[in-house]
Structure formats: C-alpha cells, structure tokens
Design a protein around this motif. Structure first.
Motif, PDB file in Angstrom:
ATOM      1  N   ALA A  16      47.351  38.168  37.817  1.00 31.41           N
ATOM      2  CA  ALA A  16      46.839  39.525  37.962  1.00 31.41           C
ATOM      3  C   ALA A  16      46.799  40.172  36.598  1.00 31.41           C
ATOM      4  N   CYS A  17      45.741  40.843  36.295  1.00 29.79           N
ATOM      5  CA  CYS A  17      45.608  41.544  35.020  1.00 29.79           C
ATOM      6  C   CYS A  17      44.867  42.846  35.289  1.00 29.79           C
ATOM      7  N   GLY A  18      45.630  43.888  35.682  1.00 34.03           N
ATOM      8  CA  GLY A  18      45.009  45.147  36.017  1.00 34.03           C
ATOM      9  C   GLY A  18      44.387  45.151  37.401  1.00 34.03           C
ATOM     10  N   LEU A  19      44.535  44.075  38.156  1.00 36.83           N
ATOM     11  CA  LEU A  19      43.982  43.972  39.502  1.00 36.83           C
ATOM     12  C   LEU A  19      45.069  43.502  40.453  1.00 36.83           C
ATOM     13  N   ALA A 132      51.156  37.656  47.891  1.00 39.43           N
ATOM     14  CA  ALA A 132      51.840  37.868  46.614  1.00 39.43           C
ATOM     15  C   ALA A 132      51.810  39.356  46.289  1.00 39.43           C
ATOM     16  N   PRO A 133      52.714  39.825  45.439  1.00 44.85           N
ATOM     17  CA  PRO A 133      52.764  41.258  45.126  1.00 44.85           C
ATOM     18  C   PRO A 133      51.509  41.726  44.404  1.00 44.85           C
ATOM     19  N   SER A 134      51.228  43.008  44.562  1.00 40.90           N
ATOM     20  CA  SER A 134      50.140  43.629  43.811  1.00 40.90           C
ATOM     21  C   SER A 134      50.673  44.108  42.460  1.00 40.90           C
ATOM     22  N   VAL A 135      49.775  44.469  41.570  1.00 47.41           N
ATOM     23  CA  VAL A 135      50.191  45.041  40.289  1.00 47.41           C
ATOM     24  C   VAL A 135      51.005  46.307  40.525  1.00 47.41           C
ATOM     25  N   GLN A 136      50.615  47.089  41.531  1.00 48.66           N
ATOM     26  CA  GLN A 136      51.358  48.309  41.838  1.00 48.66           C
ATOM     27  C   GLN A 136      52.793  47.999  42.266  1.00 48.66           C
TER      28      GLN A 136
END
Length: 229
Positions: A16-19, A132-136
C-alpha cells in the motif's frame, strides 16, 4: 510534523502506498476450506515420514457441484515412490472453493508435504491474503512520537487460526528498536486474514508465519505561504 506514509508488507506482496491495502492477487481458485497442518501430518506417507522427507504433488481436478475437487489425477510427483501422490489425492477432498461459478472447471492444485508439520514447526511462506489493514488502520496505530525515525522494519511472529486470522502474535524484530512501531504492528494483527491454503499448496491453519512490515514515512512539505493545501 505531518507525514505521508508508504507501508510495505512482505510475505504475500501486499503493498500500500497512499491507498488502502488489497489482498494479493491469486492466480488460482479462492479456497474457503482446506486441510489443516494436523490433517497433513495425519496423512503423511509412512515411508516419507521415516526418511524425514518432503515432497510435492501437482494434481489436475474438476470442481464438482458441491464446490469440492473431484476426478483428480496426478500430473507430477516429486520424489516418486514415497506415497505422496495417493496422500495428496485423499487430502484435496477437504478443499472447497468459494463460489459455485467454478463448478465443472478443471484446475491445477499443488500439494506440498513439509516434514515440519510432523514436529509442530510448519511455516507459511506464500500466503494468499484475504484481508489486510488499510493505510488508515496503520495511521491509527502510529506511535504518538516518531522521534524523527522514518524507516522502520517490524517482524511479527504469529500462528494462523481456524478462520485464517493471526493469533498469538509477538514482535520478533523491530529495527530500530524502541520506537513504538512494534506495538502498533501488534494492534493491527487482527486485521489480517489469509486463505486456508497457501499459494504453494500448503496448509495455513495451525502453521506459524513471520510477517515482515516495512514502514516508510516521508515528510510532507508545507504549502507555500498564502496558498491553501
């Protein structure tokens, strides 16, 4: 200081990269039921067990109306003459796909026999992530004080539970240590869930996993004076 985050999660190539995080793409079917580590241990061929030998089998099967494989045949067995193929043919009866839309389709199914299942040391190396977890989620567990550290690697050691979630997790490594990211990673463990069958044809339920997480924080430059962000 505000920061932009790129969180890199290994062991399944989830990135994840900002998404928001997304599960790693799977090239095969999505399994909702599969043999466990205990099932593989119970079915382990006696000759291979005596030699402490591992093996691999590739099967071709049709998905039946009950969403289980049927009419399976062995395409490859390595090594031969140790009983891996007959054991694999029996074990795949426990597999089940997630949708009836696959009924009648012919698929390839890998089955891996690792003698580590016999000693309680089975490890997942190629998980198929379902959640899987989000960036938030990651941002919510950041330590309150980042101490200027913007590149941290954490490794969690966990055991895969019956529902594919991770349990019994502990921080196996945090580099650099003492920054609080290990505790944050532990708080995220409940957000992960994997398929009961790995991408290389091994059971995940009852196995252990080393989950490396790489945090990379990039400072965000403030907007020029007089302009809104």
């Amino acid at each position: 200081m505000s920061s932009k985050i790129a969180v890199l999660l290994a062991a399944g190539a989830v990135v994840a990269c900002g998404l928001p995080f997304v599960a790693a793409a799977q090239s095969g079917p999505v399994w909702v039921e599969a043999p466990t580590v205990a099932d593989i241990a119970a079915a382990y061929p006696a000759k291979a067990k005596a030699a402490n030998l591992g093996g691999t089998v590739m099967l071709t099967c049709e998905i039946g109306h009950d969403q289980h494989p049927r009419d399976c045949a062995t395409l490859k067995e390595k090594p031969e003459l140790y009983g891996f193929a007959p054991a694999a043919l029996k074990l795949v009866e426990k597999l089940k796909v997630d949708t009836a839309s696959m009924n009648g389709q012919n698929i390839f199914i890998p089955v891996t026999f690792d003698p580590a299942v016999l000693t309680g040391n089975a490890t997942v190396t190629k998980p198929a992530w379902v959640e899987a977890p989000s960036v938030q989620d990651f941002q919510a567990t950041f330590p309150k004080s980042q101490n200027g550290v913007n590149d941290v690697r954490v490794v969690l050691g966990c055991t895969v539970q019956a529902d594919g979630g991770l349990g019994g997790c502990a921080v196996a490594q945090e580099t650099p240590p003492g920054q609080g990211y290990g505790d944050g990673a532990l708080a995220l463990a409940a957000k992960f869930r994997m398929s009961p069958w790995s991408m290389d044809g091994a059971p995940t339920v009852g196995a252990k996993i080393k989950l490396p997480i790489h945090y990379v924080l990039t400072p965000v430059k403030p907007p020029p004076q007089g302009k809104q962000p």
